[in-house]
Design a protein around this motif. Structure first.
Motif, PDB file in Angstrom:
ATOM      1  N   LEU A 201       0.828  -1.204   0.000  1.00 42.32           N
ATOM      2  CA  LEU A 201       0.000   0.000   0.000  1.00 42.32           C
ATOM      3  C   LEU A 201       0.865   1.257   0.000  1.00 42.32           C
ATOM      4  O   LEU A 201       0.526   2.261  -0.633  1.00 42.32           O
ATOM      5  CB  LEU A 201      -0.940   0.001   1.216  1.00 42.32           C
TER       6      LEU A 201
ATOM      7  N   VAL B 289       0.789   4.357  -2.766  1.00 45.09           N
ATOM      8  CA  VAL B 289       0.615   5.770  -2.412  1.00 45.09           C
ATOM      9  C   VAL B 289       1.852   6.586  -2.771  1.00 45.09           C
ATOM     10  O   VAL B 289       1.762   7.658  -3.380  1.00 45.09           O
ATOM     11  CB  VAL B 289       0.300   5.900  -0.908  1.00 45.09           C
TER      12      VAL B 289
ATOM     13  N   ARG C 243       2.608   7.653  -6.321  1.00 44.82           N
ATOM     14  CA  ARG C 243       1.686   8.654  -6.851  1.00 44.82           C
ATOM     15  C   ARG C 243       1.888  10.040  -6.236  1.00 44.82           C
ATOM     16  O   ARG C 243       1.681  11.053  -6.901  1.00 44.82           O
ATOM     17  CB  ARG C 243       0.237   8.204  -6.633  1.00 44.82           C
ATOM     18  N   LEU C 244       2.251  10.094  -4.972  1.00 46.85           N
ATOM     19  CA  LEU C 244       2.366  11.384  -4.289  1.00 46.85           C
ATOM     20  C   LEU C 244       3.783  11.947  -4.302  1.00 46.85           C
ATOM     21  O   LEU C 244       3.964  13.159  -4.166  1.00 46.85           O
ATOM     22  CB  LEU C 244       1.887  11.247  -2.837  1.00 46.85           C
TER      23      LEU C 244
ATOM     24  N   LEU D  70       1.902   8.540   5.111  1.00 45.85           N
ATOM     25  CA  LEU D  70       0.752   9.015   4.345  1.00 45.85           C
ATOM     26  C   LEU D  70       0.362  10.415   4.789  1.00 45.85           C
ATOM     27  O   LEU D  70       0.142  11.310   3.956  1.00 45.85           O
ATOM     28  CB  LEU D  70      -0.424   8.050   4.518  1.00 45.85           C
TER      29      LEU D  70
ATOM     30  N   ILE E  74       0.537  13.734   2.405  1.00 46.33           N
ATOM     31  CA  ILE E  74      -0.687  14.500   2.147  1.00 46.33           C
ATOM     32  C   ILE E  74      -0.516  15.964   2.547  1.00 46.33           C
ATOM     33  O   ILE E  74      -1.080  16.868   1.918  1.00 46.33           O
ATOM     34  CB  ILE E  74      -1.876  13.862   2.905  1.00 46.33           C
TER      35      ILE E  74
ATOM     36  N   ASN F 258       6.772  16.257   0.994  1.00 47.71           N
ATOM     37  CA  ASN F 258       7.018  15.083   0.169  1.00 47.71           C
ATOM     38  C   ASN F 258       8.461  14.967  -0.310  1.00 47.71           C
ATOM     39  O   ASN F 258       8.728  14.539  -1.423  1.00 47.71           O
ATOM     40  CB  ASN F 258       6.068  15.056  -1.037  1.00 47.71           C
TER      41      ASN F 258
END
Length: 483
Positions: free
Chosen positions: A22, A26, A29-30, A154, A158, A162
């Motif tokens: 998982l 994530v 993509r981020l 995560l 968000i 990043n």
């Protein structure tokens, strides 16, 4: 016994690996592709340093610490050594950071140090729970670690923090918190008493393991460092993402088997003799291959849809080829480590493993220099597989000179047959359901492969199937009566 211990540790291992998958979904993509590539290099270099300086303690403690009650002095003895080796790992992280990422070496160094500290805390705490035979607590804290390792990064990504450093610190904070909590629980059942081993005995067993690791860098993710040198962090990101997808399901199976089998094998070795341990290792090999090979075949068959579903379009590549090579490499590495190398550890002669790891490492490093410049990610996968095969061949020779381990040819033949049926069913379903979207096609093809897997196993092992079915029905019946 093996199947029971696998089922005990399987859920915790599965949840941890699922959390890792998982995270890949994530993070790819981020995070910017280069940042994700650098993040995987942090883990790679951290693992290499950890293996060289600290990981040996796990094997030494499992071999010398005993099973059941763990004395406080044994923990203090091992804890002091862990503190010293972790500090040494910090010192090694600085030159490694300058070599791998000179333009951002300080960020890279901080990320590695946090990784090493969190790994030391988590490993030590969970190891004590494993030695105490506290399976439920072990699973609980593995669940917690996997959950926090997913939630903390995560939240970080968000909130637009990043960079690889922020995400790496967040992930390892989850590992550290879970490890600290596990340590508190483990200490509650530590008993007073003398240490089961001296520092001299610990280092006598551990130093050869360190030597093994120092000559085995060609077998442990060094291909990513070489890939970064020739093709950059973006190429590392592609390879690491697909490697994670191909490795996690197979490692879930093998690690679940090994977590319960290794302490039992060394216990049988000490109490009954080498032949008893050898018989158990044959069963371990049969179980790993019987479960891993069909899983690998299913992954290869579904690799196209799996990559489309999980990874962004930028992470393109030769998916089926990479899945096939990486799956083969992981299975070979697990059989080598959890069967043949484990027998050498049971004999307390880890220095012999320097030979096979050195040969495997030379093969792997040579193939890296030859294949990666022209074949990129596929070259990295081939280099890993070549090193793993060389390592396995020599490991078999060495372990069999101590105590021969019978190869379960019948189980291997059955696994090949089941794998072909499983992959064939999945591929056929994928082709017939071409009109569906990738998630539905992937789900239904997985079900088709799973049904064939269970059916073929039931046909090939009717007696065991009937026994397990009867036991399951009896358990369900007892549960209904109790309710």
């Amino acid at each position: 016994m093996l199947l029971r211990s696998t089922l005990i540790y399987g859920p915790a291992t599965l949840f941890t690996r699922l959390g890792g998958l998982l995270f890949v979904v994530v993070a790819t993509r981020l995070l910017d592709q280069n940042e994700y590539g650098i993040l995987t290099l942090v883990v790679t270099v951290g693992e290499l340093i950890d293996l060289a300086v600290t990981e040996w303690m796990r094997i030494a403690f499992l071999r010398l610490g005993g099973k059941g009650e763990i004395s406080r002095r044994s923990l203090l003895q091992a804890g002091r050594i862990l503190g010293g080796t972790t500090f040494l790992a910090f010192l090694l992280a600085a030159p490694a950071s300058l070599f791998v990422l000179p333009e951002r070496w300080l960020e890279f160094f901080i990320a590695i140090c946090v990784y090493l500290l969190a790994s030391a805390m988590s490993r030590f705490s969970l190891l004590v729970l494993q030695l105490q035979q506290r399976h439920a607590a072990y699973m609980l804290f593995e669940f917690l670690r996997a959950l926090l390792q997913l939630i903390f990064p995560l939240v970080t990504m968000i909130t637009h923090h990043n960079s690889f450093l922020a995400v790496s610190i967040a992930s390892n904070l989850g590992t550290f918190v879970a490890g600290l909590a596990a340590g508190v629980i483990a200490m509650r059942q530590v008993v007073d008493g003398p240490s089961r081993f001296t520092s001299k005995e610990f280092f006598a067993l551990g130093l050869p393991i360190i030597a093994i690791v120092l000559v085995s860098f060609g077998l442990h993710s060094v291909e990513r460092v070489v890939l970064n040198e020739f093709h950059g962090a973006a190429s590392v990101a592609v390879f690491a993402a697909i490697f994670s997808l191909a490795r996690q399901p197979i490692n879930t199976i093998a690690n679940a088997v090994n977590t319960g089998s290794f302490p039992e094998a060394v216990s049988r070795f000490d109490e009954i003799g080498p032949e008893a341990a050898s018989a158990l290792f044959t069963q371990v090999m049969a179980l790993i291959i019987s479960l891993s090979l069909p899983a690998a075949a299913l992954l290869i068959a579904l690799s196209g849809d799996l990559v489309k579903l999980v990874l962004p379009p930028d992470y393109g590549g030769q998916h089926a080829v990479l899945f096939a090579i990486i799956s083969l490499n992981v299975i070979i590495a697990n059989v080598t480590s959890f069967v043949f190398n484990a027998m050498v550890h049971a004999h307390k002669r880890p220095q012999l493993l320097i030979i096979n790891t050195a040969i495997g490492s030379v093969v792997g490093l040579s193939l890296c220099s030859l294949l990666i410049p022209t074949l990129s990610e596929v070259g990295a996968a081939l280099a890993l597989a070549g090193g793993a095969i060389g390592n396995l061949i020599v490991s078999v020779i060495i372990s069999n000179r101590l105590t021969p381990i019978a190869v379960p040819w019948r189980a291997i033949a059955s696994a090949v047959l089941v794998s072909l049926g499983t992959a064939g069913a999945a591929m056929l379903a994928t082709q017939e359901l071409y009109f569906l979207t990738a998630p539905w096609r992937l789900a239904l093809a997985s079900v088709a492969g799973g049904v064939v897997f269970l059916s073929l196993n039931a046909a090939l092992h009717p007696k065991a199937t009937l026994e397990k079915t009867a036991a399951a029905l009896a358990f369900l019946s007892s549960r209904r009566k109790s309710v």
